[in-house]
Structure formats: structure tokens, C-alpha cells
Scaffold this motif. Structure first.
Motif, PDB file in Angstrom:
ATOM      1  N   ASN A 169      26.039   4.039  32.807  1.00 34.95           N
ATOM      2  CA  ASN A 169      24.550   4.454  31.885  1.00 34.95           C
ATOM      3  C   ASN A 169      24.254   5.973  31.536  1.00 34.95           C
ATOM      4  O   ASN A 169      23.718   6.343  30.907  1.00 34.95           O
ATOM      5  CB  ASN A 169      23.763   4.047  33.021  1.00 34.95           C
ATOM      6  CG  ASN A 169      22.898   2.893  33.581  1.00 34.95           C
ATOM      7  OD1 ASN A 169      23.551   1.971  32.623  1.00 34.95           O
ATOM      8  ND2 ASN A 169      22.992   2.784  35.292  1.00 34.95           N
ATOM      9  N   ARG A 209      26.379   6.242  27.978  1.00 33.61           N
ATOM     10  CA  ARG A 209      24.634   5.645  27.188  1.00 33.61           C
ATOM     11  C   ARG A 209      23.513   6.914  27.265  1.00 33.61           C
ATOM     12  O   ARG A 209      22.747   6.466  25.952  1.00 33.61           O
ATOM     13  CB  ARG A 209      23.892   4.232  27.435  1.00 33.61           C
ATOM     14  CG  ARG A 209      25.325   3.178  27.139  1.00 33.61           C
ATOM     15  CD  ARG A 209      24.322   1.897  27.319  1.00 33.61           C
ATOM     16  NE  ARG A 209      24.310   1.232  28.698  1.00 33.61           N
ATOM     17  CZ  ARG A 209      24.836   0.773  29.091  1.00 33.61           C
ATOM     18  NH1 ARG A 209      26.095   1.015  29.296  1.00 33.61           N
ATOM     19  NH2 ARG A 209      24.386   0.697  30.604  1.00 33.61           N
ATOM     20  N   PRO A 248      15.839  -1.281  27.167  1.00 35.67           N
ATOM     21  CA  PRO A 248      16.702   0.167  27.588  1.00 35.67           C
ATOM     22  C   PRO A 248      15.356   0.362  28.824  1.00 35.67           C
ATOM     23  O   PRO A 248      14.682   0.701  27.849  1.00 35.67           O
ATOM     24  CB  PRO A 248      16.667   0.901  26.043  1.00 35.67           C
ATOM     25  CG  PRO A 248      15.823   0.185  25.395  1.00 35.67           C
ATOM     26  CD  PRO A 248      15.725  -1.225  26.112  1.00 35.67           C
ATOM     27  N   VAL A 249      16.146   1.391  29.374  1.00 34.22           N
ATOM     28  CA  VAL A 249      15.271   1.278  30.630  1.00 34.22           C
ATOM     29  C   VAL A 249      15.929   2.959  31.057  1.00 34.22           C
ATOM     30  O   VAL A 249      16.764   3.824  30.974  1.00 34.22           O
ATOM     31  CB  VAL A 249      15.240   1.004  32.045  1.00 34.22           C
ATOM     32  CG1 VAL A 249      14.507   1.526  33.068  1.00 34.22           C
ATOM     33  CG2 VAL A 249      15.077  -0.147  31.767  1.00 34.22           C
ATOM     34  N   SER A 250      14.682   4.296  30.904  1.00 31.50           N
ATOM     35  CA  SER A 250      14.811   5.757  31.186  1.00 31.50           C
ATOM     36  C   SER A 250      15.898   5.589  32.358  1.00 31.50           C
ATOM     37  O   SER A 250      15.265   5.311  33.474  1.00 31.50           O
ATOM     38  CB  SER A 250      14.275   6.421  30.880  1.00 31.50           C
ATOM     39  OG  SER A 250      12.732   6.168  31.583  1.00 31.50           O
ATOM     40  N   ILE A 251      16.747   6.901  32.701  1.00 30.40           N
ATOM     41  CA  ILE A 251      17.307   6.893  33.913  1.00 30.40           C
ATOM     42  C   ILE A 251      17.172   8.785  34.450  1.00 30.40           C
ATOM     43  O   ILE A 251      16.899   9.317  33.359  1.00 30.40           O
ATOM     44  CB  ILE A 251      18.370   6.596  34.436  1.00 30.40           C
ATOM     45  CG1 ILE A 251      19.557   6.882  32.950  1.00 30.40           C
ATOM     46  CG2 ILE A 251      18.341   5.247  33.830  1.00 30.40           C
ATOM     47  CD1 ILE A 251      20.703   6.593  33.341  1.00 30.40           C
ATOM     48  N   TYR A 295      21.050   6.102  29.654  1.00 36.88           N
ATOM     49  CA  TYR A 295      19.700   4.612  29.609  1.00 36.88           C
ATOM     50  C   TYR A 295      20.670   3.560  30.228  1.00 36.88           C
ATOM     51  O   TYR A 295      21.609   3.644  29.998  1.00 36.88           O
ATOM     52  CB  TYR A 295      18.600   4.472  28.583  1.00 36.88           C
ATOM     53  CG  TYR A 295      19.720   3.937  27.811  1.00 36.88           C
ATOM     54  CD1 TYR A 295      19.915   2.368  27.288  1.00 36.88           C
ATOM     55  CD2 TYR A 295      20.193   4.392  26.489  1.00 36.88           C
ATOM     56  CE1 TYR A 295      20.728   1.562  26.681  1.00 36.88           C
ATOM     57  CE2 TYR A 295      20.974   3.824  25.209  1.00 36.88           C
ATOM     58  CZ  TYR A 295      20.984   2.428  25.781  1.00 36.88           C
ATOM     59  OH  TYR A 295      21.951   1.378  24.723  1.00 36.88           O
TER      60      TYR A 295
END
Length: 128
Positions: A48, A51, A89-92, A53
């Protein structure tokens, strides 16, 4: 990967592997679970952060036209359903991910020591 089915498949795979294992192997497997979970989570967090994300996986059904057979074995066209894994994809929060990673890495030596002790105890309990 299979998304929600992954834990089920992992459990089935573990059962197949464990069915061929000795008592010692099963003891070690049970008593090193925390270490394996931490190492897996560390890999996920490292990915994570690298990347920028996270990847959210879902399993979604889809239908297609296939060939079925009737009770006499004669083929006919029919609609079938299958499943596919969709990755999004998921924002973190990178700072949060790094903090989690640091916390897990700091716990790793204790988990490794615990696993090492468990391996020794299992070898004494179940000599091969």
C-alpha cells in the motif's frame, strides 16, 4: 485472488496441507499463526505504501451463454453464472499506513521469539 472467498479457500488449503502433516507440524502451525498474520499484514501495508493506495477486491457474479446437457446428455445453449475478482484502487492515509507498519515491525521480534519457542515446545511434545 478470490476476494471474499479467499478465507474459505485458504482454510480448505490449510486442511489439505494439514491432513498430510505430523502432530508436530500441526502444533507448529497452530502456534505460529500470529507471526504469519503479522508478516502477511506487513506485506500488505508495504505494498500500500509503495503504491500510494490500497487495493479493494470484490467478487462479482457475471453471466454468459454456455453449453449445458439435458438428462439424456444432449447439449443445449444455456445461461451460466460465474464469478470474477474485481480490484479497485482505494485512497489511503499514507501516514497511518506507515504508523501501522512501524507498530507491526516493532512487534515482529517478540512474535518471532514466541514462534521459535513454540517450535521447540512442539518438537518436545511431538518428537518425529
Amino acid at each position: 485472488m478470490i476476494g471474499p472467498m479467499k478465507p474459505v479457500l485458504a482454510a480448505l488449503a490449510a486442511l489439505v496441507v494439514l491432513s498430510a502433516c505430523t502432530e508436530q507440524d500441526m502444533c507448529i502451525y497452530r502456534n505460529t499463526q500470529d507471526l504469519r498474520a503479522a508478516e502477511s499484514r506487513i506485506q500488505e501495508l508495504e505494498g500500500n505504501v509503495a503504491r500510494g493506495y490500497a487495493i479493494h477486491r470484490t467478487t462479482e457474479p457475471y453471466t454468459y451463454t454456455g453449453v449445458c446437457r439435458d438428462k439424456d446428455g444432449k447439449p443445449y445453449e444455456c445461461t451460466k453464472t460465474d464469478f470474477r475478482t474485481v480490484e479497485k484502487p482505494v485512497s489511503i492515509d499514507i501516514a497511518d499506513q506507515r504508523a501501522q507498519l512501524a507498530a507491526l515491525r516493532s512487534q515482529l521480534p517478540a512474535l518471532q521469539e514466541k514462534a521459535s519457542l513454540a517450535r521447540s515446545q512442539c518438537a518436545q511434545l511431538y518428537p518425529e
